[in-house]
Scaffold this motif. Structure first.
Motif, PDB file in Angstrom:
ATOM      1  N   LYS A 100       0.910  -1.267  -0.071  1.00 10.00           N
ATOM      2  CA  LYS A 100       0.108  -0.052   0.027  1.00 10.00           C
ATOM      3  C   LYS A 100       0.849   1.442  -0.040  1.00 10.00           C
ATOM      4  CE  LYS A 100      -3.801   2.005   2.505  1.00 10.00           C
ATOM      5  NZ  LYS A 100      -4.972   2.143   3.300  1.00 10.00           N
ATOM      6  N   CYS A 101       1.943   1.119   0.711  1.00  7.79           N
ATOM      7  CA  CYS A 101       2.990   2.382   0.918  1.00  7.79           C
ATOM      8  C   CYS A 101       3.470   2.560  -0.432  1.00  7.79           C
ATOM      9  CB  CYS A 101       4.140   1.994   1.808  1.00  7.79           C
ATOM     10  SG  CYS A 101       3.506   2.387   3.557  1.00  7.79           S
ATOM     11  N   ASP A 102       3.818   1.378  -1.132  1.00  7.89           N
ATOM     12  CA  ASP A 102       4.420   1.538  -2.530  1.00  7.89           C
ATOM     13  C   ASP A 102       3.406   2.061  -3.737  1.00  7.89           C
ATOM     14  OD1 ASP A 102       7.138   0.467  -1.705  1.00  7.89           O
ATOM     15  OD2 ASP A 102       6.353  -1.519  -2.439  1.00  7.89           O
ATOM     16  N   GLN A 103       2.292   1.728  -3.455  1.00 10.96           N
ATOM     17  CA  GLN A 103       1.088   2.144  -4.666  1.00 10.96           C
ATOM     18  C   GLN A 103       0.951   3.453  -4.176  1.00 10.96           C
ATOM     19  OE1 GLN A 103      -2.030  -0.538  -3.281  1.00 10.96           O
ATOM     20  NE2 GLN A 103      -1.219  -2.147  -4.621  1.00 10.96           N
ATOM     21  N   LEU A 104       0.964   4.195  -3.023  1.00  8.97           N
ATOM     22  CA  LEU A 104       0.741   5.227  -2.722  1.00  8.97           C
ATOM     23  C   LEU A 104       1.823   6.221  -2.891  1.00  8.97           C
ATOM     24  CD1 LEU A 104      -1.511   5.119   0.450  1.00  8.97           C
ATOM     25  CD2 LEU A 104      -2.365   5.666  -1.879  1.00  8.97           C
ATOM     26  N   GLY A 105       3.211   5.898  -3.086  1.00  6.38           N
ATOM     27  CA  GLY A 105       4.373   6.703  -3.224  1.00  6.38           C
ATOM     28  C   GLY A 105       4.827   7.089  -1.911  1.00  6.38           C
ATOM     29  N   ILE A 106       4.370   6.395  -0.794  1.00  6.19           N
ATOM     30  CA  ILE A 106       5.080   6.940   0.585  1.00  6.19           C
ATOM     31  C   ILE A 106       6.388   6.164   0.774  1.00  6.19           C
ATOM     32  CG2 ILE A 106       4.530   6.798   2.902  1.00  6.19           C
ATOM     33  CD1 ILE A 106       1.449   6.860   2.034  1.00  6.19           C
ATOM     34  N   ARG A 107       7.360   6.856   1.097  1.00  8.29           N
ATOM     35  CA  ARG A 107       8.511   6.075   1.407  1.00  8.29           C
ATOM     36  C   ARG A 107       8.452   5.731   2.775  1.00  8.29           C
ATOM     37  NH1 ARG A 107      12.513  11.150  -0.211  1.00  8.29           N
ATOM     38  NH2 ARG A 107      11.147  12.023   1.105  1.00  8.29           N
ATOM     39  N   TYR A 108       9.407   4.520   3.154  1.00 17.83           N
ATOM     40  CA  TYR A 108       9.563   4.093   4.444  1.00 17.83           C
ATOM     41  C   TYR A 108      10.837   3.297   4.515  1.00 17.83           C
ATOM     42  CZ  TYR A 108       8.461  -0.058   1.455  1.00 17.83           C
ATOM     43  OH  TYR A 108       8.415  -1.030   0.465  1.00 17.83           O
ATOM     44  N   SER A 109      10.998   3.114   5.973  1.00 20.86           N
ATOM     45  CA  SER A 109      12.255   2.281   6.281  1.00 20.86           C
ATOM     46  C   SER A 109      11.784   0.953   6.633  1.00 20.86           C
ATOM     47  CB  SER A 109      12.984   3.032   7.279  1.00 20.86           C
ATOM     48  OG  SER A 109      13.730   4.193   6.789  1.00 20.86           O
ATOM     49  N   ASP A 110      12.103  -0.091   5.935  1.00 16.65           N
ATOM     50  CA  ASP A 110      12.080  -1.637   6.347  1.00 16.65           C
ATOM     51  C   ASP A 110      13.101  -1.813   7.195  1.00 16.65           C
ATOM     52  OD1 ASP A 110      11.333  -4.190   6.372  1.00 16.65           O
ATOM     53  OD2 ASP A 110      11.058  -4.564   4.058  1.00 16.65           O
ATOM     54  N   TYR A 111      12.575  -2.133   8.426  1.00 15.06           N
ATOM     55  CA  TYR A 111      13.654  -2.567   9.466  1.00 15.06           C
ATOM     56  C   TYR A 111      13.345  -4.035   9.764  1.00 15.06           C
ATOM     57  CZ  TYR A 111      15.300   1.892  11.445  1.00 15.06           C
ATOM     58  OH  TYR A 111      15.856   3.106  11.709  1.00 15.06           O
ATOM     59  N   GLY A 112      12.567  -4.723   9.034  1.00  9.75           N
ATOM     60  CA  GLY A 112      12.503  -6.175   9.316  1.00  9.75           C
ATOM     61  C   GLY A 112      12.244  -6.347  10.908  1.00  9.75           C
ATOM     62  N   THR A 113      12.921  -7.690  11.203  1.00 14.42           N
ATOM     63  CA  THR A 113      12.681  -8.122  12.636  1.00 14.42           C
ATOM     64  C   THR A 113      14.043  -7.811  13.314  1.00 14.42           C
ATOM     65  OG1 THR A 113      13.229 -10.231  11.840  1.00 14.42           O
ATOM     66  CG2 THR A 113      11.008  -9.788  12.361  1.00 14.42           C
ATOM     67  N   TRP A 114      14.126  -6.413  13.700  1.00 16.08           N
ATOM     68  CA  TRP A 114      15.425  -6.222  14.204  1.00 16.08           C
ATOM     69  C   TRP A 114      15.471  -5.766  15.841  1.00 16.08           C
ATOM     70  CZ3 TRP A 114      16.802  -1.140  16.484  1.00 16.08           C
ATOM     71  CH2 TRP A 114      15.565  -0.304  16.481  1.00 16.08           C
ATOM     72  N   ALA A 115      14.477  -5.428  16.380  1.00 15.62           N
ATOM     73  CA  ALA A 115      14.192  -4.940  17.764  1.00 15.62           C
ATOM     74  C   ALA A 115      13.601  -6.031  18.829  1.00 15.62           C
ATOM     75  CB  ALA A 115      13.751  -3.736  17.808  1.00 15.62           C
TER      76      ALA A 115
END
Length: 142
Positions: A100-115
């Motif tokens: 959905k973020c990709d479709q809307l052109g919203i940038r994000y940081s994909d941290y995965g399972t880090w914390a």
């Protein structure tokens, strides 16, 4: 895809002071269970070295954390959720949220399972620069 408010995070330079203030004024209880463990705090090349206090009013979680201005750099990510804090929504479909973020052109940081064990975390900013986390529990590995 379901989204539900999950927690608020504040970052501080004095964790004991902040925690004591909120526990005393608002009678927040401490969350101490296996899920609320900072995994990165136990790994040798940990990107986040701060301590976190997990609190709750019985319905909403509050994650008070030691400030780390370098977490984004260490994770090679644009958004740093540990500089000032963030608020969080929990989803049952993190990949759908990313699409959905990709479709809307919203940038994000994909941290995965880090914390947190099994929490797949994505961080983004709203138009005013406020940091938002969206995570899905029960996901292991990227």
């Amino acid at each position: 895809m379901k989204l539900k408010f999950h927690h608020m995070n504040l970052c501080t330079d004095s964790l004991p002071r902040l925690t004591k203030f909120y526990q005393t004024l608002f009678d927040l209880g401490t969350i101490k269970d296996e899920e609320h463990t900072v995994v990165s705090g136990h790994s040798p090349n940990r990107p986040y070295t701060g301590k976190v206090d997990f609190l709750s009013d019985g319905a909403i979680e509050f994650h008070w954390a030691e400030r780390d201005l370098d977490t984004g750099f260490k994770m090679k990510q644009i958004v740093n959720p540990m500089a000032h804090g963030h608020f969080c929504f929990r989803t049952d479909d993190i990949k759908g949220f990313i699409r959905k973020c990709d479709q809307l052109g919203i940038r994000y940081s994909d941290y995965g399972t880090w914390a947190i064990p099994g929490w797949y975390q994505v961080f983004l900013q709203d138009p005013d620069g406020n940091v938002i986390e969206v995570h899905q529990p029960g996901v292991f590995g990227n």
